[in-house]
Design a protein around this motif. Sequence first.
Motif, mmCIF file in Angstrom:
data_model
loop_
_atom_site.group_PDB
_atom_site.id
_atom_site.type_symbol
_atom_site.label_atom_id
_atom_site.label_comp_id
_atom_site.label_asym_id
_atom_site.label_seq_id
_atom_site.Cartn_x
_atom_site.Cartn_y
_atom_site.Cartn_z
ATOM 1 N N ARG A 1 34.576 -21.268 -5.350
ATOM 2 C CA ARG A 1 35.569 -22.022 -5.129
ATOM 3 C C ARG A 1 34.896 -22.953 -5.569
ATOM 4 O O ARG A 1 35.619 -24.197 -6.513
ATOM 5 C CB ARG A 1 36.776 -21.747 -3.826
ATOM 6 N N SER A 2 33.955 -23.646 -4.533
ATOM 7 C CA SER A 2 33.554 -24.464 -4.713
ATOM 8 C C SER A 2 32.875 -25.589 -5.654
ATOM 9 O O SER A 2 32.531 -26.369 -6.183
ATOM 10 C CB SER A 2 32.235 -24.946 -3.230
ATOM 11 N N LEU A 3 32.060 -23.661 -6.946
ATOM 12 C CA LEU A 3 31.879 -24.228 -8.203
ATOM 13 C C LEU A 3 32.734 -24.717 -8.742
ATOM 14 O O LEU A 3 32.456 -25.802 -9.890
ATOM 15 C CB LEU A 3 31.047 -22.794 -8.548
ATOM 16 N N GLU B 1 35.508 -26.624 -8.557
ATOM 17 C CA GLU B 1 34.920 -28.116 -8.375
ATOM 18 C C GLU B 1 34.561 -28.817 -9.114
ATOM 19 O O GLU B 1 35.417 -29.993 -9.153
ATOM 20 C CB GLU B 1 35.620 -28.237 -7.225
ATOM 21 N N ASP B 2 33.366 -28.373 -9.240
ATOM 22 C CA ASP B 2 32.075 -29.097 -10.022
ATOM 23 C C ASP B 2 32.460 -28.599 -11.693
ATOM 24 O O ASP B 2 32.177 -29.939 -12.474
ATOM 25 C CB ASP B 2 31.105 -28.685 -9.262
ATOM 26 N N PHE B 3 32.257 -27.604 -12.289
ATOM 27 C CA PHE B 3 32.052 -27.110 -13.624
ATOM 28 C C PHE B 3 33.269 -26.940 -13.778
ATOM 29 O O PHE B 3 34.487 -26.579 -12.790
ATOM 30 C CB PHE B 3 31.199 -26.269 -13.234
ATOM 31 N N PRO B 4 33.330 -26.614 -15.248
ATOM 32 C CA PRO B 4 34.982 -25.557 -16.257
ATOM 33 C C PRO B 4 34.895 -24.409 -15.902
ATOM 34 O O PRO B 4 33.593 -23.258 -15.052
ATOM 35 C CB PRO B 4 34.599 -26.154 -17.534
ATOM 36 N N THR B 5 35.465 -23.489 -15.679
ATOM 37 C CA THR B 5 35.501 -22.365 -15.534
ATOM 38 C C THR B 5 35.750 -21.658 -16.119
ATOM 39 O O THR B 5 35.068 -20.161 -16.043
ATOM 40 C CB THR B 5 37.044 -21.899 -14.183
ATOM 41 N N ARG C 1 22.926 -27.690 -14.971
ATOM 42 C CA ARG C 1 23.459 -28.145 -13.852
ATOM 43 C C ARG C 1 24.306 -26.909 -13.224
ATOM 44 O O ARG C 1 24.007 -26.523 -12.466
ATOM 45 C CB ARG C 1 23.626 -29.449 -14.425
ATOM 46 N N PHE C 2 25.020 -26.230 -14.129
ATOM 47 C CA PHE C 2 25.412 -25.121 -13.189
ATOM 48 C C PHE C 2 23.880 -23.984 -12.516
ATOM 49 O O PHE C 2 24.514 -23.264 -11.933
ATOM 50 C CB PHE C 2 27.123 -24.500 -13.735
ATOM 51 N N LEU C 3 23.629 -23.598 -13.779
ATOM 52 C CA LEU C 3 22.257 -22.650 -12.772
ATOM 53 C C LEU C 3 21.666 -23.367 -11.744
ATOM 54 O O LEU C 3 21.524 -22.485 -11.579
ATOM 55 C CB LEU C 3 21.381 -22.160 -14.420
ATOM 56 N N ASP C 4 21.363 -23.915 -12.101
ATOM 57 C CA ASP C 4 20.209 -24.915 -11.367
ATOM 58 C C ASP C 4 21.392 -25.198 -9.595
ATOM 59 O O ASP C 4 19.884 -25.105 -9.133
ATOM 60 C CB ASP C 4 19.265 -26.272 -11.428
ATOM 61 N N ARG C 5 22.415 -25.270 -9.357
ATOM 62 C CA ARG C 5 23.285 -25.516 -8.828
ATOM 63 C C ARG C 5 23.219 -23.548 -7.932
ATOM 64 O O ARG C 5 23.158 -24.536 -6.574
ATOM 65 C CB ARG C 5 24.257 -25.636 -8.908
ATOM 66 N N LEU C 6 22.981 -22.804 -8.225
ATOM 67 C CA LEU C 6 23.038 -21.417 -8.291
ATOM 68 C C LEU C 6 21.294 -21.421 -7.640
ATOM 69 O O LEU C 6 21.793 -20.920 -6.590
ATOM 70 C CB LEU C 6 23.688 -20.389 -9.274
ATOM 71 N N ASP C 7 21.127 -21.622 -8.071
ATOM 72 C CA ASP C 7 19.469 -21.067 -8.122
ATOM 73 C C ASP C 7 19.419 -22.455 -6.269
ATOM 74 O O ASP C 7 18.469 -22.064 -5.462
ATOM 75 C CB ASP C 7 18.175 -21.890 -8.603
#
Length: 228
Positions: A135-137, A139-143, A184-190
């Motif tokens: 849910r928080s992701l 908000e910052d990235f396309p689904t 950035r999406f993958l880095d955020r998960l890490d």
Amino acid sequence: MMDNNNTNNTDFIKRNPMPYSRLNILSQHICDTYDEIVHVYKLQYDFSLAALQGTNKVIQSRMCLVLLGYKEEFVDVPVFAQRLRRMCKDHFYNKRALSCHDPAKQDRINRRNRRRNRKEKKLARRRNMLDRHKRSLEEDFPTAGMEMLLNRKYTSDEESDDEDPTSSLISVLRPSYRSNNANRFLDRLDEMHVANIRIRRHQSSRVTRSIIPMEQAVPKELPRWMKQ
């Protein structure tokens, strides 16, 4: 003896199937823990003794104690403690068998397995973080395609210097077609995973990663936001 490199979808306990990827991840946790014991405590298996004698028994006990801390990551695994003890014992048998093989050939096998296992573990971590924080992701990235990107064929390979399992420097071979947004999406998960580990175990990350772009064909099936 269980072969940790087989691709069978069941483990040694009948009627309790365990997906290969899950078995592979747990096997890698066992290997990493043994490498840590060798590096920190300077203990190694003594192949002149049985698996549960002398130094080997000390190592097995320490491994099981540490690895039981991963139990919450394997809630879907029946009789986890029993499986873990058996797999730790099999780790000893596999190490003993490998000690008799051709060193050069075994080194190539070890390199290949470490790279594969790093990728499996990385994917498992990222999928876990996406499930927890989707849910928080969003908000910052396309689904579109979030789950699709978390696939082996889109995941960066990783190598360590001389493929030393205790090395603190990892080279990440990142596909060049990925967009900054996808990275950035993958880095955020890490980052979410690292923060979770630090909170849970009060540890800091000791691994340094260096990004190396790798030319690869652009996958047509990925959403536009993930590609350059």
